[in-house]
Design an enzyme around this catalytic site. Structure first.
Site, PDB file in Angstrom:
ATOM      1  CD  GLU A   1     -12.600  -2.504  -0.510  1.00  0.00           C
ATOM      2  OE1 GLU A   1     -11.478  -1.960  -0.446  1.00  0.00           O
ATOM      3  OE2 GLU A   1     -13.066  -2.983  -1.549  1.00  0.00           O
TER       4      GLU A   1
ATOM      5  CB  CYS B   1      -8.269   3.764   3.854  1.00  0.00           C
ATOM      6  SG  CYS B   1      -9.217   4.102   2.368  1.00  0.00           S
TER       7      CYS B   1
END
Ligand code: NAD
Length: 471
Positions: free
Chosen positions: A251, A285
């Site tokens: 991720e 993010c």
């Protein structure tokens, strides 16, 4: 003092590191010392993985409902200590109370979703190519899962992996980020211990990335390396794990776009755009780090965004009047300022507001006249900076959105169906119309399939004929 202070959690015990070395945990807003963490290395990782390997078969052999019950008990223990988690998250990450409380809630949600899914039958019976044969599919745990997490959401990002991994019968070794080892590691170890998880099923080894993360990624008995962090380290971790052909789940970061079309409500778009670029100092993010704005509304949008940037109060997140806290570290602040903001201004971007800092406190910044070759456009910023690039057409906006790798893009328009058509041509896996931020569902963040593998079992009822030579 917490029992986990300065200690790993290995095989059900809170232990000092093999080297005896520790590091200091600082409150980011004040630099005050709030604890210590064990500086782990390969020896500690080996002990933790060995404990996990030994504990996993008995854990997997429990009834799914028994595992689910223990996963729910972890949630109950976190809920009982929610204020402690919240305060530590604020001090360790520099986020304000709403960010920290939201993170605790999201962690509980991932635990509860994982627990309820664990008890559901997820096998299959499939048609067989041979007569009288039963073809069964079982979902089985992978074994030991190594989890490596970043500092920005240390609790929920650990939970996103450990909750489904534990619920499906895996044992876990967690290596939290060195900047946030308490809420993202030590406290988690305490609640798992209190919840009664069998020794070795969940382990925490704290330490620096190269010293403790790398041996975990390299360990041959770790079946899945689940990594959340930067693209640069993700590539390194995947390279290490691929040497022994082990699974990795990565991720990583993204350079997300926020598009404002010519028919957008400019004030509403600026509210959403400001929130998605500045919230938690732009250190997520899913932060919007490129604003791509149609020329017809650009002037009004920049004015509205700038007004919002100027009214934000930056300071110690423990104060209730503060909206944004400090950046996580001097390294990160210097990266934002020296590698992104300054070089973009030197290359011709216009600084409308911000662009200054006091210690780790960086002022919300708006840059205009940003072109697609500037670092403010091409890099994930991880700071409270909103770079604006003006376009003349929707097609031009779309091409610019798709030019960078993003986790979640957003488009603002007065016509939601126009937004839908735009979103369908965007490459990223998540797209918002008239919103921004996290993906639209929590459930999708818990992927049980990622932590299991398929096992086929064929049971033959009738005698079959094999070739004569085999008789
Ligand atoms: P990072 O890559 O520097 O560190 C992440 C983790 O990797 C830390 O625990 C670190 O100690 C460890 N690590 C460092 N070097 C290592 C090595 N050689 N081997 C093994 N492990 C090592 O990232 P960060 O600065 O902590 O976090 C910010 C990044 O994380 C941003 O790029 C952000 O976009 C990304 N992120 C992604 C998601 C997502 O869900 N996709 C969520 C949050 C953050």
């Amino acid at each position: 003092m917490r029992i986990s202070n300065g200690r790993h959690y290995i095989d059900g015990d809170f232990v000092v590191s093999a080297s005896g070395a520790t590091g200091v945990v600082e409150e980011k807003a004040t630099n005050a010392e709030i604890g210590s963490y064990a500086l782990g290395d390969e020896k500690d990782v080996r002990l933790a993985v060995a404990a996990a390997v030994a504990a996993q078969p008995a854990w997997a052999a429990l009834l799914p409902a028994e595992r689910a019950g223990l996963v729910r008990e972890i949630a109950r223990r976190i809920e009982a200590r929610a204020d402690e988690f919240t305060e530590l998250l604020m001090r360790e990450t520099g986020g304000v109370a709403t960010k920290a409380r939201g993170e605790v809630g999201a962690a509980l949600s991932r635990l509860n979703i994982s627990a309820s899914l664990a008890a559901m039958a997820r096998g299959d019976v499939q048609p067989s190519p041979k007569p009288g044969k039963l073809a069964l599919l079982e979902r089985i745990p992978l074994g030991v899962v190594g989890v490596i997490t970043p500092w920005n959401f240390p609790l929920v990002l650990a939970m996103r992996a450990m909750a489904p991994a534990l619920a499906t019968g895996n044992a876990v070794v967690l290596k939290p980020a060195e900047l946030t080892p308490i809420a993202g590691g030590q406290l988690l170890a305490e609640v798992c211990h209190e919840a009664g998880l069998p020794p070795g099923v969940f382990n925490v080894v704290t330490g620096l990335g190269p010293d403790a993360g790398e041996p975990l990624a390299a360990h041959p008995d770790v079946a899945l390396v689940h990594f959340t962090g930067s693209n640069e380290i993700g590539v390194r971790v995947a390279g290490i794990a691929s040497r022994t052909l082990r699974r990795t789940s990565l991720e990583l970061g993204g350079d997300n776009a926020f598009v404002v079309l010519d028919d957008a409500d400019v004030e509403a778009a600026a509210t959403c755009g400001a929130w998605s670029s500045f919230d938690f100092q732009g250190q997520t993010c899913i932060t919007s780090s490129r604003h791509i704005v149609h020329r017809d509304v650009a002037e009004a949008y920049v004015a509205a965004l700038t007004r919002r940037a100027r009214q934000i109060v930056v300071g110690d997140p423990m104060r209730t009047d503060v909206h944004l806290g400090p950046l996580i570290s001097a390294v990160q602040r210097d990266r934002v300022h020296e590698k992104i903001v300054r070089p973009s201004i030197d290359a011709g971007a216009h600084l409308v507001t911000g662009g200054t800092y006091d210690g780790l406190f960086y002022q919300p910044t708006v840059l205009t006249e940003v072109t697609p070759d500037m670092p403010a456009f091409t890099e994930e910023i991880f700071g409270p900076v909103a770079p604006v690039t003006v376009v003349d057409t929707e097609e031009e906006a779309l091409a610019l959105v798709n030019r960078c790798q993003a986790l979640v893009n957003a488009v603002y328009t007065g016509d939601p169906m126009r937004g839908l058509a735009f979103a369908q041509r965007v490459f990223s896996k998540n797209v918002h119309v008239n919103d921004a931020g996290p993906r639209p569902t929590d459930a999708d963040d818990v992927d049980l399939d990622e932590f299991t593998t398929r096992r086929w079992i064929g049971i033959q009822r009738n005698a079959l004929s094999y070739p004569d030579w085999a008789k």
